[in-house]
Design an enzyme around this catalytic site. Sequence first.
Site, PDB file in Angstrom:
ATOM      1  N   ARG A   1     -44.297  21.652 -14.134  1.00 38.71           N
ATOM      2  CA  ARG A   1     -45.076  20.752 -13.278  1.00 38.71           C
ATOM      3  C   ARG A   1     -44.469  19.355 -13.358  1.00 38.71           C
ATOM      4  NH1 ARG A   1     -46.693  24.458 -10.891  1.00 38.71           N
ATOM      5  NH2 ARG A   1     -48.841  25.227 -10.696  1.00 38.71           N
TER       6      ARG A   1
ATOM      7  N   HIS B   1     -40.506  22.683  -4.751  1.00 35.16           N
ATOM      8  CA  HIS B   1     -41.535  23.502  -5.418  1.00 35.16           C
ATOM      9  C   HIS B   1     -41.478  24.939  -4.877  1.00 35.16           C
ATOM     10  CE1 HIS B   1     -45.534  23.365  -7.762  1.00 35.16           C
ATOM     11  NE2 HIS B   1     -45.090  24.615  -7.722  1.00 35.16           N
TER      12      HIS B   1
END
Length: 317
Positions: free
Chosen positions: A232, A280
């Site tokens: 993350r 992502h």
Amino acid sequence: MSSSKPAVVIDLKFERREIDAALSHALPGRKVMLAADKDQDLSSARYAVVWKPDRDLLLRAPNLQVLFSGGAGVDHILTIPDLPPLPIVRFVDESLTTRMSEWVVLQCLSHLRQAPAYRRQQREHLWRELPQPEAKDVTVGIMGLGVLGRDSAAKLKMMGFNVIGWSRRAKDIEDIDTFDNSGLDDFLSRTDILVGLLPLTPDTRALFNAGLFRKLRRGGPLGGPVFINAGRGGSQVERDLLEALGNGTLCGASLDVFEVEPLPADSPFWSLENIIITPHAASATDVRALLRHVEQQIDRYETNQPMQHVVDRTVGY
Ligand code: NDP
Ligand code: OXD
């Protein structure tokens, strides 16, 4: 469709036709509603499958019993204000694991075989052979030895890398030296390529910072340490990362996650030569696999068997 089975609400970012196609193979005989239908009464829903849900979902669906994450990470759920104490089940599936390992191996090989430098040379029409370090002389240190970290470790070993790993609790994994919190400095001092596969929790926020980058092994075969992150963005301090890439503390990076996503068009990361950026997309959820997994876990729940992959809310993953 009328059904006696408890209903499900879906709040995912997939196209409706993809969800419909997946539903033709999952959750048979059960009413499934889409949160995107704003007029839909969601009060009968007992289960929700969500990825960064709209803030009002819990108000619209007050009778939920289980929350299913549309991904492996659950920070998007745990940060919902006033989250009720429901069980949260995260997504674990071979398709997700395999895709992540492919991405991690691809990035490690790209830095081993100097892909960013060759890309630059190609732009400059420059025919020049660069050194080829051997994978066995390069140590990949994986932070996060969960489902994704362990599979990546096994596949990196197959490619010949020396692999070590770090996790919260001590581990015993064949052929891999492992470290827990007390061994972090030792782990970093042996690492040439650092791979982040950690969940975002209060303990892992801002963990990848200037102090940590400085502890990585220097003088290794890649000319300097490389940082790869698919966990993350909140775990990396981007100001420190930019500085480390600029002053040679890090000689390269592969980044799939950022503090702010999408990465703003004016971010300085876009123009760095020594990094590889993906949006992502290291490992995308396959919605068909997700809904099959949800169906399996609901079956377990409704037959009083323990559900799998339930998040420990005290540690945040
Ligand atoms: P797991 O829960 O299986 O593993 C998490 C690992 O992180 C465990 O080894 C755990 O240690 C370790 N960990 C957690 N907190 C700490 C800490 N404070 N200190 C040290 N180690 C810690 O998760 P997954 O492997 O399935 O997924 C990892 C993350 O990858 C997800 O949470 C998500 O954020 C990210 N992800 C990103 C994707 C992408 O496309 N970019 C796709 C899918 C996931 P221990 O083993 O001791 O519990
Ligand atoms: C996940 C993700 O957590 O895609 O699954 O980031």
